[in-house]
Scaffold this motif. Structure first.
Motif, mmCIF file in Angstrom:
data_model
loop_
_atom_site.group_PDB
_atom_site.id
_atom_site.type_symbol
_atom_site.label_atom_id
_atom_site.label_comp_id
_atom_site.label_asym_id
_atom_site.label_seq_id
_atom_site.Cartn_x
_atom_site.Cartn_y
_atom_site.Cartn_z
ATOM 1 N N MET A 328 0.841 -1.205 0.000
ATOM 2 C CA MET A 328 0.000 0.000 0.000
ATOM 3 C C MET A 328 0.875 1.254 0.000
ATOM 4 S SD MET A 328 -3.025 1.175 2.652
ATOM 5 C CE MET A 328 -1.891 1.496 4.018
ATOM 6 N N PRO A 329 1.031 1.905 -1.140
ATOM 7 C CA PRO A 329 1.648 3.232 -1.132
ATOM 8 C C PRO A 329 0.621 4.275 -0.703
ATOM 9 C CG PRO A 329 1.086 2.606 -3.366
ATOM 10 C CD PRO A 329 0.694 1.444 -2.490
ATOM 11 N N THR A 330 1.085 5.323 -0.058
ATOM 12 C CA THR A 330 0.216 6.423 0.358
ATOM 13 C C THR A 330 0.776 7.723 -0.179
ATOM 14 O OG1 THR A 330 -0.392 5.253 2.387
ATOM 15 C CG2 THR A 330 -0.860 7.605 2.301
ATOM 16 N N ALA A 344 -4.525 6.291 -0.866
ATOM 17 C CA ALA A 344 -3.774 5.078 -0.524
ATOM 18 C C ALA A 344 -4.447 3.857 -1.143
ATOM 19 C CB ALA A 344 -3.672 4.927 0.990
ATOM 20 N N PRO A 345 -4.004 3.414 -2.310
ATOM 21 C CA PRO A 345 -4.520 2.162 -2.872
ATOM 22 C C PRO A 345 -3.832 0.961 -2.229
ATOM 23 C CG PRO A 345 -2.958 3.171 -4.382
ATOM 24 C CD PRO A 345 -3.095 4.114 -3.215
ATOM 25 N N LEU A 369 -9.336 1.009 -1.936
ATOM 26 C CA LEU A 369 -8.885 2.378 -2.134
ATOM 27 C C LEU A 369 -9.285 3.225 -0.937
ATOM 28 C CD1 LEU A 369 -7.477 4.242 -4.187
ATOM 29 C CD2 LEU A 369 -9.750 4.851 -5.049
ATOM 30 N N ARG A 370 -8.294 3.887 -0.337
ATOM 31 C CA ARG A 370 -8.542 4.777 0.796
ATOM 32 C C ARG A 370 -8.206 6.206 0.384
ATOM 33 N NH1 ARG A 370 -6.907 1.819 6.366
ATOM 34 N NH2 ARG A 370 -7.814 -0.222 5.910
ATOM 35 N N ALA A 371 -9.085 7.117 0.730
ATOM 36 C CA ALA A 371 -8.868 8.526 0.397
ATOM 37 C C ALA A 371 -9.341 9.399 1.550
ATOM 38 C CB ALA A 371 -9.604 8.902 -0.887
ATOM 39 N N ALA A 382 -13.152 10.941 5.102
ATOM 40 C CA ALA A 382 -12.367 9.761 4.741
ATOM 41 C C ALA A 382 -13.282 8.723 4.106
ATOM 42 C CB ALA A 382 -11.678 9.178 5.974
ATOM 43 N N VAL A 383 -12.794 8.115 3.031
ATOM 44 C CA VAL A 383 -13.576 7.116 2.295
ATOM 45 C C VAL A 383 -12.725 5.867 2.113
ATOM 46 C CG1 VAL A 383 -14.820 6.594 0.174
ATOM 47 C CG2 VAL A 383 -14.836 8.927 1.078
ATOM 48 N N ILE A 384 -13.309 4.705 2.408
ATOM 49 C CA ILE A 384 -12.672 3.414 2.147
ATOM 50 C C ILE A 384 -13.571 2.659 1.170
ATOM 51 C CG2 ILE A 384 -11.848 1.246 3.108
ATOM 52 C CD1 ILE A 384 -11.448 2.638 5.763
ATOM 53 N N GLY A 385 -13.061 2.404 -0.028
ATOM 54 C CA GLY A 385 -13.831 1.713 -1.048
ATOM 55 C C GLY A 385 -13.208 0.376 -1.396
ATOM 56 N N THR A 386 -14.038 -0.648 -1.495
ATOM 57 C CA THR A 386 -13.586 -1.986 -1.855
ATOM 58 C C THR A 386 -14.266 -2.414 -3.149
ATOM 59 O OG1 THR A 386 -13.288 -2.579 0.474
ATOM 60 C CG2 THR A 386 -13.424 -4.390 -1.098
#
Length: 446
Positions: A328-330, A344-345, A369-371, A382-386
């Motif tokens: 996971m790079p941020t 952060a994918p 995907l985290r943003a 903050a959003v966490i998408g799967t």
């Protein structure tokens, strides 16, 4: 040259070309002088900044017993991109201001210590502060070699002493003189740092918050949801006394273990049972600020990779578990102290047997995907998408948070958290069930 000749020469185009050339030459010379002065001044200021010693901050109790040695701390923050080597002396000069009178004092510790402070962290060292023996005063304390910062300490009466005369604070710090009713706590090494202070320093050097921590509730069952999470640094990277391995291979100090637990609590059901709990131990390598501030002022990058286990601790038909390896790079865009955007994918692969839930990849997929968008000390979204395999299933969790310490007299050290979840897999137990839930509550870490 006569006037008619000067007039005739001005009619010549070459005359004007010469004038333009001279004007540009003068402007160029002036600009060159300006640039030279700017470079010279910048270099001088840079040299001063490079040679200027780091100024510690003073942290003192709001009240202390008269005639005693208060335990205070000097804190040095490394806000740069490189490790900082700093020496905490055994004696640090300071001043007490009592009723407008300034007294020179000395803050003391058992011995001097040199520490290496990692970028973005701080070092805290404990000192003894001598105080006057006359109760009722509000004294101000400042460092002699500081930035003018002052802290106020209220002097309380000593219940074990009936001495009413004021004592010399310097004498009190040495355990001698009228009113010095307490021995110097820094006279010997066993008394230098209380056990609780040493344990707290160790905790600060090794334990850190990790995933968001919150307690929220809604109107649909299961109503309550909470999560807590922390990470632990494996190696002894304490700047006061780093281990041999940390000194020889500094990169290994980025190795962590972590634990995250997410629970849904059905408080409206008989006996209020926990509906489902996800236990997620983890081991990972995390390298922060790969760019070290060299790429751009508005950009930063972290990199993390590791192994994560998730299970709900049940057996039989309700058992759920999986193991994943991920990277996971941020990426950070903007001012990290103000308004910024974080992306952060997380890309992962399942390891081992998935017999408890063989089709879980259809719902959790292989990409998350985290943003986050917002202010460092204000509102954040903050959003966490799967994304499920085949793009047929997925989920999104959105958290809107606001620090309550900015309101209501700065009384509450929590964040207001509004969370909305939509999609599949809010719990491991119901990873293949669709839900849409809104909850509200408080976050401790976001």
């Amino acid at each position: 040259m006569s006037a008619p000749q000067r007039a005739e020469s001005r009619m010549n185009p070459g005359f004007w070309r010469l004038q333009v050339f001279r004007t540009l030459s003068r402007m160029g010379a002036n600009w060159a002088r300006c640039i030279w002065w700017v470079i010279w001044l910048s270099g001088g200021i840079g040299c001063l900044a490079a040679t200027n010693p780091v100024t510690p901050l003073l942290v003192a109790p709001t009240q202390a017993v008269a005639g005693s040695n208060a335990t205070v701390s000097l804190v040095v923050l490394n806000a740069g991109a490189e490790p900082l080597r700093h020496l905490f002396p055994a004696a640090f000069p300071g001043r007490l201001i009592v009723d407008g009178t300034t007294l020179d004092i000395t803050l003391r510790r058992p011995e001097a210590i040199e520490v290496v402070i990692a970028p973005g962290t701080f070092s805290l060292q404990v000192y003894a502060l001598p105080l006057p023996s006359r109760p009722g005063d509000r004294v101000e304390v400042e460092l002699a070699e500081g930035s003018g910062q002052r802290v106020t300490v209220r002097i309380k009466p000593d219940p074990e002493s009936h001495a009413g005369a004021a004592a010399d604070p310097v004498a009190a710090s040495r355990g001698a003189g009228q009113g010095a009713v307490h021995p110097d706590p820094l006279d010997s090494r066993p008394q230098a740092l209380p056990a609780d202070s040493a344990a707290l320093d160790f905790f600060r050097a090794h334990f850190f918050p990790y995933e968001p921590m919150y307690l929220i509730a809604g109107w649909e069952d299961p109503k309550v949801k909470f999560q807590f999470s922390f990470k632990y640094r494996f190696l002894n990277a304490d700047p006061d006394a780093p281990g041999w391995l940390a000194r020889q291979v500094p990169a290994l100090t980025n190795l962590y273990a972590a634990y995250t637990q997410t629970s849904l609590w059905d408080i409206s059901a008989p006996s209020a049972p926990f509906y489902d709990t996800s236990y997620q131990p983890e081991i990972f390598f995390q390298r922060q600020r790969l760019d070290r501030g060299r790429w751009a002022d508005w950009f930063a990058m972290d990199l993390q990779g590791g192994l994560r286990h998730a299970s709900n601790g049940q057996d039989g038909d309700d058992s759920r578990s999986m193991n994943v390896a991920y990277i996971m790079p941020t990426f950070y865009f903007g001012d990290l102290d103000s308004f910024y955007f974080r992306l952060a994918p997380r890309i992962y692969s399942y390891i081992g047997d998935l017999e408890d839930n063989p089709d879980i990849a259809d719902y959790y997929g292989h990409v998350q995907l985290r943003a986050m968008l917002g202010w460092a000390d204000s509102v954040q979204l903050a959003v966490i998408g799967t994304i499920g395999d085949g793009f047929q299933h997925g989920s999104a969790q959105m958290d809107l948070t606001y620090p309550l310490y900015r309101s209501w007299g700065r009384n509450f050290a929590v964040y207001l958290d509004l969370q909305y979840f939509i999609g599949y897999g809010e719990t491991l137990l119901d990873y293949d069930q669709y839900s849409s839930v809104f909850r509200i509550g408080f976050s401790l870490w976001r």
